[in-house]
Design a protein around this motif. Structure first.
Motif, mmCIF file in Angstrom:
data_model
loop_
_atom_site.group_PDB
_atom_site.id
_atom_site.type_symbol
_atom_site.label_atom_id
_atom_site.label_comp_id
_atom_site.label_asym_id
_atom_site.label_seq_id
_atom_site.Cartn_x
_atom_site.Cartn_y
_atom_site.Cartn_z
ATOM 1 N N SER A 185 12.004 11.637 37.325
ATOM 2 C CA SER A 185 11.684 12.009 35.949
ATOM 3 C C SER A 185 12.953 12.403 35.205
ATOM 4 O O SER A 185 13.720 13.250 35.664
ATOM 5 N N PHE A 186 13.150 11.767 34.049
ATOM 6 C CA PHE A 186 14.201 12.168 33.122
ATOM 7 C C PHE A 186 13.607 12.959 31.959
ATOM 8 O O PHE A 186 14.300 13.263 30.998
ATOM 9 N N HIS A 187 12.317 13.262 32.048
ATOM 10 C CA HIS A 187 11.624 13.989 30.983
ATOM 11 C C HIS A 187 11.612 15.472 31.328
ATOM 12 O O HIS A 187 11.190 15.864 32.429
ATOM 13 N N PRO A 188 12.033 16.336 30.412
ATOM 14 C CA PRO A 188 12.162 17.758 30.744
ATOM 15 C C PRO A 188 10.846 18.460 31.042
ATOM 16 O O PRO A 188 10.848 19.522 31.678
ATOM 17 N N LEU A 189 9.704 17.904 30.597
ATOM 18 C CA LEU A 189 8.413 18.558 30.812
ATOM 19 C C LEU A 189 7.586 17.894 31.909
ATOM 20 O O LEU A 189 6.447 18.297 32.138
ATOM 21 N N VAL A 190 8.152 16.879 32.557
ATOM 22 C CA VAL A 190 7.441 16.190 33.634
ATOM 23 C C VAL A 190 8.232 16.374 34.928
ATOM 24 O O VAL A 190 9.387 15.954 35.024
ATOM 25 N N LYS A 191 7.623 17.005 35.916
ATOM 26 C CA LYS A 191 8.288 17.288 37.187
ATOM 27 C C LYS A 191 7.954 16.202 38.198
ATOM 28 O O LYS A 191 6.807 16.042 38.600
ATOM 29 N N GLY A 192 8.986 15.435 38.588
ATOM 30 C CA GLY A 192 8.807 14.409 39.598
ATOM 31 C C GLY A 192 9.399 14.840 40.926
ATOM 32 O O GLY A 192 9.716 16.014 41.133
ATOM 33 N N ASP A 193 9.570 13.882 41.832
ATOM 34 C CA ASP A 193 10.211 14.196 43.116
ATOM 35 C C ASP A 193 11.717 14.404 42.943
ATOM 36 O O ASP A 193 12.339 15.142 43.708
ATOM 37 N N PHE A 194 12.293 13.705 41.942
ATOM 38 C CA PHE A 194 13.693 13.880 41.565
ATOM 39 C C PHE A 194 13.724 14.089 40.049
ATOM 40 O O PHE A 194 13.047 13.356 39.314
ATOM 41 N N ASN A 195 14.503 15.048 39.590
ATOM 42 C CA ASN A 195 14.496 15.392 38.165
ATOM 43 C C ASN A 195 15.925 15.478 37.643
ATOM 44 O O ASN A 195 16.779 16.145 38.247
ATOM 45 N N PHE A 196 16.156 14.776 36.534
ATOM 46 C CA PHE A 196 17.485 14.742 35.934
ATOM 47 C C PHE A 196 17.380 14.873 34.415
ATOM 48 O O PHE A 196 16.372 14.480 33.809
ATOM 49 N N TRP A 197 18.438 15.393 33.826
ATOM 50 C CA TRP A 197 18.571 15.406 32.374
ATOM 51 C C TRP A 197 18.683 13.968 31.879
ATOM 52 O O TRP A 197 19.256 13.107 32.538
ATOM 53 N N ALA A 198 18.129 13.708 30.693
ATOM 54 C CA ALA A 198 18.091 12.337 30.170
ATOM 55 C C ALA A 198 19.478 11.745 29.970
ATOM 56 O O ALA A 198 19.652 10.525 30.034
ATOM 57 N N HIS A 199 20.494 12.595 29.734
ATOM 58 C CA HIS A 199 21.847 12.104 29.489
ATOM 59 C C HIS A 199 22.792 12.516 30.615
ATOM 60 O O HIS A 199 23.991 12.705 30.398
ATOM 61 N N THR A 200 22.239 12.626 31.808
ATOM 62 C CA THR A 200 23.042 13.009 32.951
ATOM 63 C C THR A 200 24.099 11.952 33.269
ATOM 64 O O THR A 200 23.935 10.766 32.944
ATOM 65 N N ALA A 201 25.177 12.380 33.887
ATOM 66 C CA ALA A 201 26.154 11.423 34.404
ATOM 67 C C ALA A 201 25.491 10.592 35.495
ATOM 68 O O ALA A 201 24.670 11.089 36.274
ATOM 69 N N VAL A 202 25.837 9.318 35.543
ATOM 70 C CA VAL A 202 25.255 8.423 36.553
ATOM 71 C C VAL A 202 26.131 8.507 37.804
ATOM 72 O O VAL A 202 27.119 7.787 37.962
ATOM 73 N N THR A 203 25.742 9.402 38.677
ATOM 74 C CA THR A 203 26.479 9.645 39.918
ATOM 75 C C THR A 203 25.774 8.961 41.090
ATOM 76 O O THR A 203 24.684 8.399 40.941
ATOM 77 N N GLU A 204 26.370 9.055 42.244
ATOM 78 C CA GLU A 204 25.736 8.515 43.454
ATOM 79 C C GLU A 204 24.402 9.216 43.729
ATOM 80 O O GLU A 204 23.462 8.599 44.246
ATOM 81 N N GLU A 205 24.309 10.489 43.359
ATOM 82 C CA GLU A 205 23.052 11.217 43.537
ATOM 83 C C GLU A 205 21.936 10.581 42.705
ATOM 84 O O GLU A 205 20.814 10.385 43.195
ATOM 85 N N VAL A 206 22.240 10.260 41.450
ATOM 86 C CA VAL A 206 21.246 9.647 40.577
ATOM 87 C C VAL A 206 20.869 8.265 41.093
ATOM 88 O O VAL A 206 19.683 7.910 41.169
ATOM 89 N N LEU A 207 21.858 7.477 41.455
ATOM 90 C CA LEU A 207 21.586 6.125 41.942
ATOM 91 C C LEU A 207 20.796 6.159 43.258
ATOM 92 O O LEU A 207 19.917 5.317 43.482
#
Length: 279
Positions: A16-38
């Motif tokens: 989830s990149f949505h601040p009000l929706v909690k998924g198994d992995f959660n990131f800010w919509a404008h997060t850096a695209v790191t190995e963690e995100v990928l």
């Protein structure tokens, strides 16, 4: 503010990149695209997006086969007001008579440039990529037209290109249909002091003035959504007394003035229905 927890949903893993929706992995919509995100996207089956985010990540997620909500394919395939006009024409859906001009230079003496026949005054001039009624001008004479073109020139110097020349449709009201998943919510608007009915421009919500017109607009909305996959948008209609509802714009980023506190409720419902259909 309420939150939707879908981290235990059987369709997961969910990013989830949505601040009000909690998924198994959660990131800010404008997060850096790191190995963690990928890595999270590599494990995921579903991604939930907010209205504003990094579009390159959307394309990446789409290309690795993830299931995405909302479906923003046409948002990026047909960007801006000019792209939407071409989308409506490609789908054969009713819309105002329009000329899309990608650059002011199209008026110049270039070989093989199509002749631009301006409509009779008054008409509407709209910059391609602005929101909430900004960059929209009612052109009543040559002076208005030149003032509008001066504004467009300033936009071009800033690197923003494209504008529309559109017939003016005089009507005491227009209609916005807000789409959340499979659910459509119509809102009629009017403005006494401006031809623009956006609430930010002084418009106001009014009761439905014509149930038949509303039903026709909802039918057009259903066709548009079925053909494009659109499941989160505010679709604006102009009302012509002879032709009925005409598609004007699709707003993929829209405000909450008409919806109030219902926005989260409608959005969460659409997310749950999307996941239920996957099950």
């Amino acid at each position: 503010m309420s939150e939707l927890n879908i981290s235990t949903n059987s369709c997961g893993p969910i990013v989830s990149f949505h601040p009000l929706v909690k998924g198994d992995f959660n990131f800010w919509a404008h997060t850096a695209v790191t190995e963690e995100v990928l890595a999270a996207l590599g494990q995921a089956k579903v991604v939930i997006w907010p209205q504003v985010f990094t579009k390159e990540l959307y394309f990446y997620s789409q290309n690795i086969g993830l299931l995405l909500f909302p479906d923003y394919r046409v948002r990026f395939m047909f960007p801006g007001k000019g792209g939407q006009f071409l989308l409506f024409k490609a789908l054969g859906l009713p819309c105002p008579k329009t000329i899309y001009v990608p650059k002011i230079a199209a008026f110049g003496p270039h070989p093989a440039t199509a002749k631009i026949d301006l409509p009779a005054f008054p008409f509407v001039l709209k910059s391609d990529a602005e929101h909430e009624g900004r960059g929209v001008f009612l052109v009543r004479d040559d002076r208005d037209f030149n003032n509008g073109l001066s504004y467009i020139k300033c936009r071009e110097r800033e690197g923003s290109f494209g504008f529309l020349i559109q017939e003016y449709i005089a009507s005491p009201y227009d209609l916005r249909v807000v789409v959340f998943g499979k659910n459509f919510y119509p809102f009629w608007r009017a403005c006494e002091d401006d031809f623009r009915t956006n609430l930010v421009q002084g418009g106001r919500k009014i009761p439905c003035p014509d149930a038949n017109l509303e039903e026709k607009a909802l039918q057009i909305t259903a066709i548009l959504c079925e053909k494009t996959g659109t499941n989160l948008a505010a679709i604006d209609f102009l009302i012509d007394e002879r032709r009925g509802p005409l598609l004007n714009e699709i707003n993929f980023v829209f405000g909450r003035r008409l919806l109030g506190q219902k926005y989260e409720e409608f959005f969460f419902k659409a997310v749950k229905e999307f996941l239920a259909d996957l099950s």
